[in-house]
Enzyme design. Sequence first.
Site, PDB file in Angstrom:
ATOM      1  N   CYS A  82      12.064 -16.615  -5.534  1.00  0.00           N
ATOM      2  CA  CYS A  82      12.870 -15.481  -5.776  1.00  0.00           C
ATOM      3  C   CYS A  82      13.550 -14.635  -4.533  1.00  0.00           C
ATOM      4  O   CYS A  82      14.630 -14.206  -4.439  1.00  0.00           O
ATOM      5  CB  CYS A  82      12.862 -14.559  -7.126  1.00  0.00           C
ATOM      6  SG  CYS A  82      12.842 -15.743  -8.408  1.00  0.00           S
ATOM      7  N   CYS A 130     -10.065  13.101  -6.048  1.00  0.00           N
ATOM      8  CA  CYS A 130     -10.129  14.571  -5.413  1.00  0.00           C
ATOM      9  C   CYS A 130      -9.955  15.514  -6.885  1.00  0.00           C
ATOM     10  O   CYS A 130     -10.664  16.679  -6.643  1.00  0.00           O
ATOM     11  CB  CYS A 130      -8.859  15.058  -4.600  1.00  0.00           C
ATOM     12  SG  CYS A 130      -9.003  14.507  -3.059  1.00  0.00           S
TER      13      CYS A 130
END
Length: 285
Positions: A103, A246
């Site tokens: 595609c 984090c």
Amino acid sequence: MPKLGRMAASVTAAGLALSLAAFQSHADESAELIIDGTTIATKAAAPEGSPLEENISGWRFRSAETQALETDDFDNPGFVAVDYGAELWEDAAGSSGKSCASCHGDASESMKGLRTSMPKWNDEKGTLMTLEDHINWSREEHQGADPWKWESPEMLAMTAFLGVQSRGMPVNVKIDGPAEEWFNKGKELYYTRVGQLDLACANCHEDNWGNMIRADHLSQGQINGFPTYRLKWQGLGSTHRRFKGCMDNVRAKPFKRGSDEFTALELYIAWRGSGLSVETPAVRN
Ligand code: HEC
Ligand code: HEC
């Protein structure tokens, strides 16, 4: 993270800036990232309205050894995944029996520049979508295949492969229109103190970048290199995995990968890093 645990015991959040070693210089201020003869911009003027004056890629803060791994695609351990992504691009899958390539054709044309605009608003779905979201949207609704898990080898390989098609191009996300609400939410999250250490992203990556935090040279926490190969992970990881890490480090309950919170944060941080080159797959310690 025992490292931060020890640090937490000795400093209060407010004292963090003072407790960081007074190490103001960057790993190698003069280093330029040149990959196979092409210079990749690791500094850029910050966008208007940013609290930073200049955007600096995390690459600049790494040791010479780590930096070197990113200068040659044969040495860059992230390229194993890029190659796998290229294979997946050609694989027929799902009820359509089609491959991404059937595609979308040649990814170096159809996907060029896409990574610079991520995350972006999708009119059809009526929401802000990351690159991962776009890939799964297409797998489910166009290809007729099962979605990939966020941190699966397939998703990391495809985000790396698509990211490479924009390498060297400047990050440039849209933050107006329907994206504005997400941007504002991301900004709010960036400045919200969380966790037992009571720290916001900004306390480290805005107030203290350039300083040492234990053995680590603190960067601006930019995301232009994701998915990034981390030596610590011995593999690629997504932007949201890093955000989660984090948050874990400050002992906060992290948001989920793919959550609206992390998607909003991703848009805000992408904007902060406007103008930096896509470096995917970056190499970090
Ligand atoms: C049956 C055709 C078809 C297949 C197979 C297909 N896609 Fe798509 N894809 C589309 C259509 C249609 C769109 C939406 C409009 C557009 O971008 O042309 C789209 C959109 C996308 C977008 C967003 C592009 C943009 O500019 O916003 C990405 C990324 C994407 N596809 C990736 C993939 C990947 C990766 C695969 C293989 C795992 C894949 N697609 C398989 C038809 C397909
Ligand atoms: C206690 C200080 C601290 C806080 C708070 C913190 N980080 Fe980090 N972060 C680090 C350290 C240390 C590193 C590794 C060195 C570096 O790249 O700065 C890092 C790395 C990163 C990176 C990787 C940068 C790259 O170039 O690959 C991103 C992205 C990031 N942080 C985002 C965040 C976000 C988002 C938040 C808030 C949810 C946050 N950080 C909160 C200390 C912190």
